[in-house]
Scaffold this active site. Structure first.
Site, short mmCIF file in Angstrom:
data_model
loop_
_atom_site.label_atom_id
_atom_site.label_comp_id
_atom_site.label_asym_id
_atom_site.label_seq_id
_atom_site.Cartn_x
_atom_site.Cartn_y
_atom_site.Cartn_z
N LYS A 129 0.83 -1.21 0.00
CA LYS A 129 0.00 0.00 0.00
C LYS A 129 0.87 1.26 0.00
O LYS A 129 0.66 2.16 -0.82
CB LYS A 129 -0.94 0.02 1.23
CG LYS A 129 -1.89 -1.17 1.31
CD LYS A 129 -2.82 -1.06 2.50
CE LYS A 129 -2.11 -1.11 3.83
NZ LYS A 129 -1.58 -2.43 4.20
N ARG A 162 -9.44 0.36 8.40
CA ARG A 162 -8.99 -0.99 8.70
C ARG A 162 -10.02 -1.78 9.48
O ARG A 162 -9.80 -2.95 9.77
CB ARG A 162 -7.70 -0.91 9.53
CG ARG A 162 -6.41 -1.11 8.74
CD ARG A 162 -5.26 -0.92 9.70
NE ARG A 162 -4.06 -1.57 9.32
CZ ARG A 162 -3.04 -1.02 8.66
NH1 ARG A 162 -3.13 0.20 8.22
NH2 ARG A 162 -1.95 -1.70 8.44
N ARG A 192 11.96 -5.89 5.14
CA ARG A 192 11.85 -4.44 5.34
C ARG A 192 12.55 -4.00 6.63
O ARG A 192 13.10 -2.92 6.70
CB ARG A 192 10.37 -4.05 5.37
CG ARG A 192 10.13 -2.57 5.52
CD ARG A 192 8.68 -2.21 5.33
NE ARG A 192 7.84 -2.75 6.38
CZ ARG A 192 6.53 -2.53 6.47
NH1 ARG A 192 5.93 -1.79 5.55
NH2 ARG A 192 5.82 -3.05 7.44
N ARG A 208 11.41 -2.92 9.66
CA ARG A 208 10.89 -1.86 10.51
C ARG A 208 10.77 -2.43 11.92
O ARG A 208 10.74 -3.66 12.06
CB ARG A 208 9.51 -1.44 9.96
CG ARG A 208 9.11 -0.03 10.29
CD ARG A 208 7.89 0.38 9.51
NE ARG A 208 6.70 -0.38 9.90
CZ ARG A 208 5.54 -0.38 9.23
NH1 ARG A 208 5.42 0.35 8.14
NH2 ARG A 208 4.52 -1.09 9.64
N ARG A 265 -0.30 -9.43 12.94
CA ARG A 265 -0.92 -8.41 12.10
C ARG A 265 -1.76 -9.05 10.99
O ARG A 265 -2.81 -8.54 10.61
CB ARG A 265 0.14 -7.48 11.52
CG ARG A 265 0.58 -6.44 12.54
CD ARG A 265 1.94 -5.88 12.27
NE ARG A 265 2.08 -5.22 10.99
CZ ARG A 265 3.25 -4.97 10.42
NH1 ARG A 265 4.37 -5.33 11.01
NH2 ARG A 265 3.29 -4.37 9.27
P1 B4P Z 1 4.65 -1.47 2.12
O1 B4P Z 1 4.29 -0.73 0.90
O2 B4P Z 1 5.50 -0.76 3.14
O3 B4P Z 1 3.42 -2.15 2.86
P2 B4P Z 1 2.14 -1.54 3.57
O4 B4P Z 1 1.02 -2.37 3.01
O5 B4P Z 1 2.05 -0.06 3.39
O6 B4P Z 1 2.48 -1.81 5.14
P3 B4P Z 1 1.75 -1.97 6.52
O7 B4P Z 1 0.29 -2.29 6.34
O8 B4P Z 1 2.60 -3.00 7.21
O9 B4P Z 1 1.95 -0.64 7.36
P4 B4P Z 1 1.09 0.53 8.01
O10 B4P Z 1 2.04 1.64 8.15
O11 B4P Z 1 -0.18 0.79 7.26
O12 B4P Z 1 5.44 -2.77 1.61
C1 B4P Z 1 6.06 -3.67 2.48
C2 B4P Z 1 7.42 -4.12 1.96
O13 B4P Z 1 7.27 -4.83 0.74
C3 B4P Z 1 8.37 -2.97 1.67
O14 B4P Z 1 9.65 -3.30 2.11
C4 B4P Z 1 8.35 -2.84 0.15
O15 B4P Z 1 9.57 -2.37 -0.38
C5 B4P Z 1 8.09 -4.27 -0.28
N1 B4P Z 1 7.32 -4.34 -1.52
C6 B4P Z 1 6.28 -3.55 -1.90
N2 B4P Z 1 5.83 -3.94 -3.10
C7 B4P Z 1 6.59 -5.03 -3.49
C8 B4P Z 1 6.59 -5.88 -4.64
N3 B4P Z 1 5.73 -5.71 -5.66
N4 B4P Z 1 7.50 -6.89 -4.68
C9 B4P Z 1 8.37 -7.08 -3.67
N5 B4P Z 1 8.43 -6.29 -2.57
C10 B4P Z 1 7.54 -5.28 -2.47
O16 B4P Z 1 0.64 0.01 9.49
C11 B4P Z 1 1.53 -0.17 10.59
C12 B4P Z 1 0.75 -0.30 11.92
O17 B4P Z 1 0.09 0.97 12.27
C13 B4P Z 1 -0.41 -1.31 11.97
O18 B4P Z 1 0.05 -2.62 12.25
C14 B4P Z 1 -1.32 -0.73 13.10
O19 B4P Z 1 -0.85 -1.08 14.40
C15 B4P Z 1 -1.17 0.78 12.93
N6 B4P Z 1 -2.26 1.34 12.10
C16 B4P Z 1 -2.09 1.91 10.86
N7 B4P Z 1 -3.28 2.31 10.36
C17 B4P Z 1 -4.23 2.00 11.31
C18 B4P Z 1 -5.65 2.14 11.35
N8 B4P Z 1 -6.34 2.68 10.33
N9 B4P Z 1 -6.31 1.70 12.46
C19 B4P Z 1 -5.64 1.16 13.48
N10 B4P Z 1 -4.29 0.99 13.50
C20 B4P Z 1 -3.58 1.39 12.41
#
Ligand code: B4P
Length: 186
Positions: free
Chosen positions: A13, A88, A127, A129, A140
């Site tokens: 995302k 979410r 990643r 983090r 998660r």
């Molecule tokens: P990202 O692009 O970083 O993944 P994401 O879906 O954005 O991450 P996530 O859901 O974990 O994080 P968020 O900050 O929303 O990609 C992941 C990895 O894959 C990267 O290293 C990237 O380079 C790699 N990648 C991407 N595309 C690729 C491809 N095509 N091929 C290979 N590799 C690839 O959430 C973090 C925390 O915040 C949650 O757990 C929760 O505790 C809290 N939170 C956030 N929003 C919330 C909400 N609305 N309500 C309640 N809690 C919330």
């Protein structure tokens, strides 16, 4: 344009949101980034959120909806916004529907990035983090299946859902998203 990016943790995302922001000049609203900024600033909210995020759980709907309300009212540019990682839960989705109705700005599309679970775990372990330990990642994914996946049905019922295959190269996935958005606008 007003878009939601929906998908499991690590489905890409954040990665695809950055490309969409550049392409369409959208305002990027990531609840994960907003929460990490609170943690980094050491605010009371950030201290509460850190423990929840490190455990792989979701921060409360009330806190997240409050952050989104402020952003949508004050910070959205003329080209619209992309919501990344929000909503979410069904309550967050209903809260968002209410906020957008109040603003008179309905969503154009919900992009749903579909990725296999094992690929997700691999990506997130790579990643590195702080909340990307294998135990937290599994938690998660469990929380995602339980609380976030029901949104697929919610947005399907609203006629907004666009399924996009989220495996493969980043640029290929981006092209699929652009096609899905063109389809949504025609
Ligand atoms: P990202 O692009 O970083 O993944 P994401 O879906 O954005 O991450 P996530 O859901 O974990 O994080 P968020 O900050 O929303 O990609 C992941 C990895 O894959 C990267 O290293 C990237 O380079 C790699 N990648 C991407 N595309 C690729 C491809 N095509 N091929 C290979 N590799 C690839 O959430 C973090 C925390 O915040 C949650 O757990 C929760 O505790 C809290 N939170 C956030 N929003 C919330 C909400 N609305 N309500 C309640 N809690 C919330």
């Amino acid at each position: 344009m007003r878009i939601v990016l929906l998908g499991a943790p690590g489905s890409g995302k954040g990665t695809q949101a950055e490309k969409l922001v550049e392409h369409y000049r959208l305002t990027h609203i990531s609840t994960g980034d907003l929460l990490r900024a609170e943690v980094a600033a050491g605010t009371t909210l950030g201290q509460e959120a850190k423990a929840i995020m490190d455990a792989g759980k979701l921060v409360s709907d009330e806190i997240v909806l409050g952050m989104i309300d402020a952003k949508l009212e004050n910070d959205v540019g003329p080209e619209g916004f992309i919501l990344d990682g929000f909503p979410r839960t069904l309550d967050q989705a209903r809260g968002l529907d209410g906020l957008l109705e109040k603003l008179g700005e309905p969503l154009d599309a919900v992009i749903y990035l579909e990725v296999d679970e094992e690929e997700i775990v691999e990506r997130l372990l790579a990643r590195k983090r702080e909340d990307d330990t294998e135990e937290t990642i599994r938690k998660r994914i469990e929380v995602y299946r339980d609380q976030t996946e029901p949104l697929v049905r919610h947005y399907e019922n609203e006629g907004l859902l666009k399924r996009v295959q989220g495996m493969g190269g980043i640029d290929d996935i981006f092209m699929r998203i652009l096609e899905a958005l063109q389809d949504a606008r025609s």
